[in-house]
Design an enzyme around this catalytic site. Structure first.
Site, PDB file in Angstrom:
ATOM      1  N   CYS A 113      -0.169   9.030   9.926  1.00 36.80           N
ATOM      2  CA  CYS A 113       0.089   8.239  11.136  1.00 36.80           C
ATOM      3  C   CYS A 113       0.854   9.016  12.201  1.00 36.80           C
ATOM      4  O   CYS A 113       0.780   8.679  13.378  1.00 36.80           O
ATOM      5  CB  CYS A 113       0.833   6.956  10.782  1.00 36.80           C
ATOM      6  SG  CYS A 113      -0.086   5.908   9.648  1.00 36.80           S
ATOM      7  N   HIS A 250       3.754   4.258  17.409  1.00 35.26           N
ATOM      8  CA  HIS A 250       2.687   4.094  16.422  1.00 35.26           C
ATOM      9  C   HIS A 250       2.586   2.605  16.093  1.00 35.26           C
ATOM     10  O   HIS A 250       3.603   1.942  15.848  1.00 35.26           O
ATOM     11  CB  HIS A 250       3.022   4.902  15.173  1.00 35.26           C
ATOM     12  CG  HIS A 250       2.139   4.571  14.022  1.00 35.26           C
ATOM     13  ND1 HIS A 250       0.761   4.567  14.141  1.00 35.26           N
ATOM     14  CD2 HIS A 250       2.412   4.218  12.745  1.00 35.26           C
ATOM     15  CE1 HIS A 250       0.240   4.221  12.977  1.00 35.26           C
ATOM     16  NE2 HIS A 250       1.214   4.005  12.118  1.00 35.26           N
ATOM     17  N   ASN A 280      -3.414  -1.021  12.556  1.00 35.14           N
ATOM     18  CA  ASN A 280      -2.876   0.339  12.407  1.00 35.14           C
ATOM     19  C   ASN A 280      -4.055   1.313  12.307  1.00 35.14           C
ATOM     20  O   ASN A 280      -4.772   1.321  11.304  1.00 35.14           O
ATOM     21  CB  ASN A 280      -2.007   0.381  11.148  1.00 35.14           C
ATOM     22  CG  ASN A 280      -1.364   1.739  10.924  1.00 35.14           C
ATOM     23  OD1 ASN A 280      -1.729   2.723  11.552  1.00 35.14           O
ATOM     24  ND2 ASN A 280      -0.412   1.787  10.009  1.00 35.14           N
TER      25      ASN A 280
HETATM   26  N1  ACO Z   1      -1.865 -12.103   2.540  1.00 33.37           N
HETATM   27  C1  ACO Z   1      -1.096 -13.011   1.926  1.00 33.37           C
HETATM   28  N2  ACO Z   1      -0.051 -12.685   1.151  1.00 33.37           N
HETATM   29  C2  ACO Z   1       0.214 -11.380   1.002  1.00 33.37           C
HETATM   30  C3  ACO Z   1      -0.546 -10.376   1.598  1.00 33.37           C
HETATM   31  C4  ACO Z   1      -1.626 -10.772   2.405  1.00 33.37           C
HETATM   32  N3  ACO Z   1      -2.428  -9.903   3.047  1.00 33.37           N
HETATM   33  N4  ACO Z   1      -0.042  -9.175   1.281  1.00 33.37           N
HETATM   34  C5  ACO Z   1       1.028  -9.419   0.483  1.00 33.37           C
HETATM   35  N5  ACO Z   1       1.168 -10.745   0.311  1.00 33.37           N
HETATM   36  C6  ACO Z   1       2.185 -11.440  -0.481  1.00 33.37           C
HETATM   37  C7  ACO Z   1       2.814 -10.562  -1.524  1.00 33.37           C
HETATM   38  O1  ACO Z   1       2.012 -10.521  -2.683  1.00 33.37           O
HETATM   39  C8  ACO Z   1       4.131 -11.278  -1.753  1.00 33.37           C
HETATM   40  O2  ACO Z   1       3.903 -12.373  -2.596  1.00 33.37           O
HETATM   41  P1  ACO Z   1       4.981 -12.762  -3.737  1.00 33.37           P
HETATM   42  O3  ACO Z   1       6.232 -13.092  -2.977  1.00 33.37           O
HETATM   43  O4  ACO Z   1       4.338 -13.914  -4.412  1.00 33.37           O
HETATM   44  O5  ACO Z   1       5.122 -11.534  -4.585  1.00 33.37           O
HETATM   45  C9  ACO Z   1       4.485 -11.810  -0.363  1.00 33.37           C
HETATM   46  O6  ACO Z   1       3.248 -11.810   0.383  1.00 33.37           O
HETATM   47  C10 ACO Z   1       5.508 -10.976   0.373  1.00 33.37           C
HETATM   48  O7  ACO Z   1       5.138  -9.603   0.268  1.00 33.37           O
HETATM   49  P2  ACO Z   1       6.007  -8.467   0.904  1.00 33.37           P
HETATM   50  O8  ACO Z   1       5.398  -7.142   0.572  1.00 33.37           O
HETATM   51  O9  ACO Z   1       7.443  -8.692   0.545  1.00 33.37           O
HETATM   52  O10 ACO Z   1       5.817  -8.804   2.457  1.00 33.37           O
HETATM   53  P3  ACO Z   1       6.481  -8.125   3.682  1.00 33.37           P
HETATM   54  O11 ACO Z   1       7.157  -9.116   4.512  1.00 33.37           O
HETATM   55  O12 ACO Z   1       7.237  -6.866   3.300  1.00 33.37           O
HETATM   56  O13 ACO Z   1       5.178  -7.657   4.497  1.00 33.37           O
HETATM   57  C11 ACO Z   1       3.941  -5.642   4.916  1.00 33.37           C
HETATM   58  C12 ACO Z   1       4.279  -6.721   3.913  1.00 33.37           C
HETATM   59  C13 ACO Z   1       3.227  -6.294   6.094  1.00 33.37           C
HETATM   60  C14 ACO Z   1       3.016  -4.627   4.262  1.00 33.37           C
HETATM   61  C15 ACO Z   1       5.221  -4.971   5.397  1.00 33.37           C
HETATM   62  O14 ACO Z   1       6.032  -4.588   4.327  1.00 33.37           O
HETATM   63  C16 ACO Z   1       4.934  -3.761   6.252  1.00 33.37           C
HETATM   64  O15 ACO Z   1       4.371  -3.849   7.325  1.00 33.37           O
HETATM   65  N6  ACO Z   1       5.383  -2.573   5.802  1.00 33.37           N
HETATM   66  C17 ACO Z   1       5.158  -1.371   6.555  1.00 33.37           C
HETATM   67  C18 ACO Z   1       3.907  -0.790   6.076  1.00 33.37           C
HETATM   68  C19 ACO Z   1       3.123  -0.091   7.108  1.00 33.37           C
HETATM   69  O16 ACO Z   1       3.055  -0.457   8.245  1.00 33.37           O
HETATM   70  N7  ACO Z   1       2.439   0.954   6.661  1.00 33.37           N
HETATM   71  C20 ACO Z   1       1.543   1.622   7.492  1.00 33.37           C
HETATM   72  C21 ACO Z   1       1.612   3.069   7.362  1.00 33.37           C
HETATM   73  S1  ACO Z   1       3.207   3.668   7.577  1.00 33.37           S
HETATM   74  C22 ACO Z   1       3.498   3.447   9.056  1.00 33.37           C
HETATM   75  O17 ACO Z   1       2.581   3.414   9.802  1.00 33.37           O
HETATM   76  C23 ACO Z   1       4.897   3.323   9.505  1.00 33.37           C
END
Ligand code: ACO
Length: 323
Positions: A113, A250, A280
């Site tokens: 990224c 980004h 993304n």
């Molecule tokens: N739909 C519904 N529920 C979901 C989904 C989905 N697509 N994905 C995860 N869940 C559930 C999980 O299973 C979890 O359920 P549980 O509580 O029963 O275990 C719940 O939602 C919460 O999951 P978390 O991972 O805690 O959710 P969070 O608020 O952290 O959001 C996310 C997840 C969106 C991935 C976030 O952590 C994020 O954006 N992280 C950064 C990742 C990123 O952007 N990476 C890209 C590359 S790196 C970069 O570009 C910086």
């Protein structure tokens, strides 16, 4: 002395748009969850005949047209991607052939990224040495082809696309407001490999593999690393965050954009957001967002713009540019 100048920008997106509602038919997710946790409403997904090279070529042609120059004046092409058309040769060489500007230098950069920031800094350095007079710096991805479409924690986050910038070697102008790249900082921390990676590759599994991510941990690192590198570039150049006209981050997650801007006291009105439309797009996201904000008239000549990104590795960086 100010570095290389941006002469033009361009971008390209696959024809097909996939909404959150469509994804909810494939995996256990919902439009509400995706919008609330990420800000993403839709993404473009490459179809038949659309590859990283074709998207990159379309974005490059748009950037050349915007700059008002011919392809044969380009002596350097650097393409940032984690989803090349082939393991080798570099996708940049396919773009070079498609544009018909043979004879110069063309290679790919892999920093996921933050690849576009790495490519931009590399191009600026090479232009300063006199290696070429003009460069195309491209970020292009077909991330949809390395997603596990059964994994709801990753497949909802990414999209495909390309963005490109035409750079010209520094003119030697030393006035304070002369256009060009003012300062860049890049970082990498290989200890964080397992938080965001692809579980395949030619030398390990002989497969392409799929994106694997520990989302919450990536989120925490992203806010800390991005705010820290932004501060570093501002301090290096004696600029206060208030003086920035625009931040082009980004586009990983609207919450990462908000939290990073808040930490630095940057008004949300100055942050270019395209994650709602593009999701993304990895290395393509910064040049895509830059092009969108230039073409809709927000970013103008003379504006002070900060680009920033973080990705797998981890790698991260920021670049301050006078447009
Ligand atoms: N739909 C519904 N529920 C979901 C989904 C989905 N697509 N994905 C995860 N869940 C559930 C999980 O299973 C979890 O359920 P549980 O509580 O029963 O275990 C719940 O939602 C919460 O999951 P978390 O991972 O805690 O959710 P969070 O608020 O952290 O959001 C996310 C997840 C969106 C991935 C976030 O952590 C994020 O954006 N992280 C950064 C990742 C990123 O952007 N990476 C890209 C590359 S790196 C970069 O570009 C910086």
């Amino acid at each position: 002395m100010t570095g290389s100048r941006v002469l033009g920008t361009g971008s390209a997106l696959p024809r097909r748009i996939v909404t959150n509602a469509e994804l909810a038919e494939r995996v256990d997710t919902s439009d509400e969850w995706i919008v609330a946790r990420t800000g993403i409403r839709q993404r473009h997904i490459a179809g038949e005949g659309e590859t990283t090279a074709t998207l990159a070529t379309d974005a490059a042609r748009a950037a050349l047209a915007d700059a008002g120059i011919e392809a044969d004046s380009i002596g350097l092409i650097i393409l940032a991607t984690a989803t090349p058309d082939n393991t080798f040769p570099a996708t940049a060489t396919k773009v070079q052939a498609a544009l018909g500007c043979q004879g110069g230098v063309a290679f790919d950069v892999a920093a996921v990224c933050s690849g576009f920031l790495y490519a931009l800094a590399t191009a600026d350095s090479l232009l300063r040495t006199g290696m070429a007079k003009r460069a195309l710096v491209i970020g292009a991805e077909t991330f949809s082809r390395i997603l596990d479409w059964e994994d709801r924690t990753t497949c909802v986050l990414f999209g495909d696309g390309a963005g490109a910038v035409v750079l010209e070697a520094p003119s030697g102008d030393t006035s304070a407001d002369s256009p060009g790249i003012i300062g860049t900082r890049l970082h990498a921390d290989g200890d964080q490999h397992d938080l965001l990676f692809v579980d395949g590759g030619p030398s390990t599994t002989q497969t392409v593999g799929h994106v694997r991510m520990r989302g919450q941990e990536v989120f925490r690192h992203a806010v800390v690393n991005l705010s820290s590198v932004l501060k570093e570039v501002l301090e290096d150049n004696g600029i206060h965050a208030d003086q920035l006209d625009w931040v082009v981050p980004h586009q990983a997650n609207a919450r990462i954009l908000d939290a990073t801007a808040r930490k630095l006291g940057i008004s949300p009105d100055k942050v270019v957001v395209t994650v709602d439309r593009h999701a993304n797009t990895s290395a393509a996201s910064v040049p895509l967002a830059l092009d969108v904000a230039r073409k809709d008239g927000r970013i103008k000549a003379g504006d002070l713009v900060m680009l920033e990104a973080m990705g797998g590795g981890f790698t991260w960086g920021a670049s301050l540019i006078r447009m």
